[in-house]
Structures are given as structure tokens and as C-alpha cells.
Design a protein around this motif. Structure first.
Motif: not given
Length: 594
Positions: A81-82, A113-117, A127-130, A176-179
Motif C-alpha cells: 500500500x502507499x 514509494x520511489x516510483x511514485x515520489x 524524507x520518505x525516499x531517504x 495527494x495530487x501525485x497519488x
């Protein structure tokens, strides 16, 4: 019809500014903890998100319901899940004893998460990718930030990200927009006519799980699913959704709103093995408040977290007052639109799927009148002042269960059939009537509730016995079964008068036989009655009463019947109850006068 009604209700709620129904691409999840990150993606600490709620007399901690990115349907495969996951995916650790699988879960979480963000210039996204790039799975169990809540985290609790104690990452506007952009770019290329909307749209292959049905699997169940070649058709191998084409939008809408309804403890009911939800085609909760109170006999279930609308409670009281006075239910108040469609859906667990026990739709006004007719049919002179004016369906079904039974639940099939009869105005199931007769013969006790059920069943299911299906005693009725029941009550009173305080009466020994085979019992009882009459101080009163009843029976020309049918046995029981209650009411009146 079911899915169309649910999609329609979703659209009604989604267009209401005051509704908290999740929008397209989002869903509700129970979240226990927030993973607090620094701007560099370092895990700072774990923030508990559980809230205290009142359950009965206790205050308990439960996970907080939050709107998060739409959850994936999971079975045995690995699918992340995201921004909202458990420890297996977010940290690569759990207590399931499968460390290699946990590593694969974290890998899937990291890749998603890397793919989306990765292409968004946003501090929370970075921060999430790191975090996913630098997290050390092997040292995860030893991380000091996890230690305080480690056991609960490893047990499968849902977690979300938070930025340095401030904003939740999944609530960040840019994220939210990118999701939403990611969700709209579906890889599914199957376009067909949707069975629900009728439009040519992308068809969903799998439908999200429905959670909250009593007895179903904790991960949820499906109403629409095909997961085996035996259930597939027209060569739809591994394209399960095309067997029953429902668009991705309709799939999201019906599953979201059904989960929304099932998560609302104040507007659902449990009956047998069925979980029942109901909704009006209106954003106003007052319709559901009214129905919840109305089906419960006007009582609020204190074990649920519910706040009832006082307007709904007032309207319910008004309806019950009319029923108690024998008045028809005319127009409801201006609070309600009687023409509003109202739907009731009953779901039962069936392994990984959900079975639809029944589904009914009607105008709100028509439904209220059908349930009012049910309460009217049950109207009976009370045995004690504490007896309920309106008998809820739960109390009604409880009368079919032995008080000595360990399992206090009524038969699921009977419970479902009874509720369906109430809301559709159709005949009550024979199983309800037979169960009451069995309990009476086993317990040798006829209370207000059992008598009311017998009267309601015979009133709705037969065209006979109208003159005895009354609230109280009808001394003019010529019905032989009814008169025999009255006679038994008079004989029992004669025994009581002769032996005040006696523990075991003729009812304990002879009632079942008298009810089923009168000819074999009543001659014996009449001989015994002469002994009781001679012994009692006012025995002549009973003697005169017995003589009056025997005159109505005319046993010289019409002997006692050798047997009574099941319906006649019910009439016998009503005669007994009415006559005994007449004695009770008379004694009460004398006590009040004294």
C-alpha cells in the motif's frame, strides 16, 4: 440492483460537503501509530494514534480511523500500500517467523514509494525516499525508537508517516495530487460496458475487500469475485473481473460506501449470523437514526458507540404512542420525506466471500408502515407493568432459545426470515411459531412475549381465529380451542385457591397433553377440580366459572377433541394466557382499591 444502490449512495455522500466519505483513490483504515521522520528521513520516534472510546461501561483504546490512499486487495501475494502499511512492509520486520518474506515486503514498499515520489520536489516526499533508501532491515528490531511499542507494531498494526511531529505525509497536498495521478494512469486496458453504470469504462479485475461483517475473515470478504477456473467463463482466464464487468469507478464507489456503512456501529445490526446495514438515499443521518431506534423497539443499545438524533427519538416515541393506542400511522412529520428510498442489506460470512442474505428497497414511509404493522400485530395485554410496550426483534428471537442453552443465539435462518417478514409485511416464518410452541411445552411457561408472538403469527398467517386474536380476553368467543385454554386456566386457579403457594401445579404435569390431546386429559382434570373446589374457601366461584365454560363447550353433544392442530394449539395457549391474565388484572385492581 445492490451495487447500483450502493454507488448511488456513494455519490450522494460524496457530493455532501459535511460527509467524511473517502473520495476516489482513498479509503478508510484503522491506524495505530505514526512513524515520525526528520527532514533527512531519519526515524525520530513512534507516535501513538489510538483513541479512547466508551464500550459499555469500559473505556478502551482502539485504532484511529483515517482516510489514507486506497488499500490494495491482498491474499497470499506481496503487494504494498502507499503511505499506510504494517511493519512487514514499512520496516521489513514482523513476528511471523518469515524474515525472508518480510524483506520482500519491504522491497515492494520501497520500490512503490520511489516510483511514485521520485520526481516530486517536496520535503515530505524526499524524507520518505531517504527513509526507505537508508533503513537497515537487519538492525530494525534493535532500533531504539521502536522499543516502546515494538510488540504491538510487530503484531500487524497499521502505521503512517508524519513529518517531524507535524503534518501527516499522506495528507500533504502535493503528494495527494501525485497519488491521484498515479491511480488514474491504470495499467488495466480492458474497456467494456459496466454492469452498474452502463458506461463504457475500464473494468476492475479485482474488487477491494469488504470488512466489518460479523464472522467473516479479518482481512475482509468479497461480494463479487472469481478466483478459480471453475468460476470463469468465455475464456476469461486470469481476467476474473471480465466475468462480471464492473468499472473501476463503480468498484471503488460500492466497496467504499459499504465499508463506510459497516464501520458505523450505530447504524448496523447483528441478527443471527447476518450483519445488517441500512441507508436512505439522502445525506441526512436522521433516517438511519430513526430506523435503528425503531427496529430496536425504541431502545438505545448502550454497548455501541452511538449518539442518536433527539428529533429521531422524538419521532419514534410518537409512532409507538400511536401503536399503543391502536391508531393508524398516518403522515410522518415534516422532518422526513416519506418518498425517500430506503435500502436494507443483510450479509453473512461465507469463507473468503460474503453471502447476501437478503436485500430490500422501499420508500421510507412504506417501510415504516410495514414495521408499524408488525408492532400492531404483536400488541397484547401485558402480564407485568415492567413488560416492554414494543417488543424488539432481539427480544422476540430470544424467546425461541432455551434459557439453559450455552448458545443464546437464535437460528440464523429463522432470524433472517423473521426480519424479512417484518420489513416486507409478508407472513412470519413457520419456524418462529414452531420454536415458540416447543419452548412453551418444554418450559411450561407462557409469558407476555411468547403469547404476543403466537397472536402475531396467527393473525398474519391465517384467515381463521380472528375473534380470539385480540389483546385481551374474549369471553364471547365460541372457538373450542380457545375455550379449552380458558378452562385449563380456571382449573389451575381452582388448584391455587385450594393450595395457596403450591410449587407444582397441573400446568407442570398436564399442560402439554391438554394442549395437544384434550380428550385424554380434561376428564381427569375435571374430576380433580371437584376436590380443589370443596377444599377452597371460595370454591363455588371456580365451580360456577367451570360450569359456564363447559356450557359453551357443550361436551354432551360435542365431546372433547382427541387432538388439536398446531394452529389450534396456539389458540389454546392464547385462551390460557388471556384467562390467566384476566385473573391477574382483577387481583391487581382489587389491591389498588384496598
Amino acid at each position: 440492483m445492490i451495487l447500483q444502490s450502493l454507488v448511488n449512495y456513494y455519490e450522494i455522500l460524496a457530493s455532501d460537503a459535511d460527509s467524511d466519505i473517502p473520495r476516489l483513490g482513498y479509503g478508510k483504515a484503522n491506524v495505530s501509530y505514526a512513524v515520525n521522520l526528520s527532514a533527512d528521513g531519519e526515524l525520530l520516534n513512534i507516535i501513538p494514534l489510538k483513541i479512547n472510546v466508551q464500550k459499555g461501561k469500559k473505556l478502551v483504546e482502539v485504532p484511529q480511523s483515517m482516510e489514507v490512499p486506497e488499500q490494495e486487495k491482498k491474499s497470499v501475494g506481496i503487494k504494498s500500500n502507499f503511505l499506510c502499511e504494517n511493519s512487514s512492509y514499512m520496516f521489513g520486520i514482523d513476528n511471523k517467523g518469515k524474515p525472508e518474506r518480510s524483506k520482500e515486503c519491504f522491497k515492494a514498499f520501497k520500490e512503490l514509494h520511489i516510483n511514485i515520489l521520485q520526481n516530486i520536489n517536496n520535503a515530505a516526499a524526499k524524507a520518505v525516499i531517504s527513509f526507505v533508501n537508508n533503513w537497515d532491515i537487519d538492525q530494525g528490531l534493535e532500533h531504539p525508537a521502536l522499543q516502546e511499542y515494538l510488540d504491538e507494531i510487530l503484531s500487524g498494526a497499521n502505521l503512517v508517516f508524519k513529518m517531524d511531529g507535524g503534518e501527516f505525509v499522506h495528507q500533504n497536498k502535493e503528494i495527494r495530487q501525485i497519488w491521484e495521478k498515479h491511480k488514474s494512469s491504470s495499467e488495466n486496458t480492458n474497456v467494456m460496458q459496466c454492469l452498474v453504470t452502463g458506461k463504457e469504462e475500464t473494468i476492475a479485475r479485482l474488487h477491494p475487500s469488504i470488512k466489518g461483517v460479523k464472522g467473516a475473515q479479518s482481512v475482509g470478504g468479497s461480494i463479487v469475485s472469481f478466483n478459480d477456473r471453475a468460476y470463469e467463463s468465455y475464456g476469461r482466464y486470469k481476467e476474473q473481473g471480465l466475468n462480471s464487468p464492473v468499472s473501476e469507478y463503480a468498484t471503488f464507489a460500492y466497496t467504499t460506501v459499504l465499508n463506510y456503512l459497516l464501520a458505523d456501529g450505530s447504524h448496523k445490526m447483528y441478527l443471527g449470523d447476518a450483519t445488517i446495514v441500512f441507508w436512505a438515499e439522502s445525506p441526512k443521518k436522521i433516517y438511519q437514526d430513526f430506523m435503528s431506534l425503531y427496529m430496536n423497539g425504541g431502545m438505545v443499545n448502550n454497548d455501541e458507540r452511538m449518539v442518536k438524533d433527539e428529533v429521531a427519538a422524538r419521532e419514534v416515541r410518537s409512532v409507538f404512542e400511536k401503536i399503543a393506542q391502536g391508531k393508524p400511522i398516518d403522515d410522518l412529520s415534516d422532518v422526513f420525506d416519506e418518498k425517500t428510498n430506503f435500502h436494507i442489506l443483510a450479509l453473512s460470512p461465507n469463507s473468503a466471500r460474503l453471502a447476501v442474505r437478503f436485500f430490500t428497497s422501499n420508500s421510507f414511509g412504506s417501510l415504516i408502515r410495514k414495521i408499524a404493522m408488525h408492532y400492531q400485530d404483536l400488541r397484547m395485554e401485558k402480564q407485568y407493568a415492567t413488560d416492554a410496550d414494543a417488543i424488539s426483534i432481539w427480544r422476540l428471537l430470544n424467546e425461541t432459545v432455551s434459557p439453559k442453552s450455552n448458545d443464546k443465539a437464535a437460528s440464523p435462518l429463522m432470524a433472517g426470515a423473521t426480519l424479512k417478514a417484518i420489513i416486507t409485511g409478508s407472513p412470519y416464518p413457520a419456524s418462529l411459531y414452531n420454536a415458540i410452541l416447543i419452548r412453551i411445552k418444554a418450559e411450561k411457561e407462557i409469558n407476555y412475549y411468547k403469547a404476543a408472538i403466537i397472536k402475531a403469527y396467527l393473525l398474519r398467517n391465517t384467515n381463521k381465529f380472528k375473534e380470539v386474536l385480540t389483546m385481551s380476553l374474549n369471553e364471547q368467543s365460541p372457538n373450542r380451542a380457545y375455550i379449552l385454554g380458558r378452562l385449563f386456566a380456571v382449573l389451575e386457579k381452582a388448584q391455587h385457591d385450594a393450595n395457596p403457594g403450591i410449587n407444582a401445579t397441573i400446568k407442570d404435569r398436564y399442560f402439554t397433553s391438554a394442549c395437544a390431546t384434550p380428550a385424554s386429559v380434561f376428564p381427569v382434570l375435571l374430576r380433580l377440580s371437584q376436590h380443589y373446589i370443596s377444599k377452597a374457601e371460595y370454591g363455588y366461584v371456580s365451580d360456577r366459572k367451570i360450569a359456564d365454560i363447559l356450557e359453551k363447550l357443550d361436551i354432551n353433544n360435542h365431546p372433547f377433541p382427541s387432538n388439536l392442530s398446531l394452529e389450534e394449539q396456539g389458540v389454546f395457549i392464547l385462551g390460557y394466557y388471556h384467562q390467566r391474565n384476566a385473573f391477574y388484572q382483577k387481583n391487581n385492581k382489587k389491591s389498588e382499591e384496598n
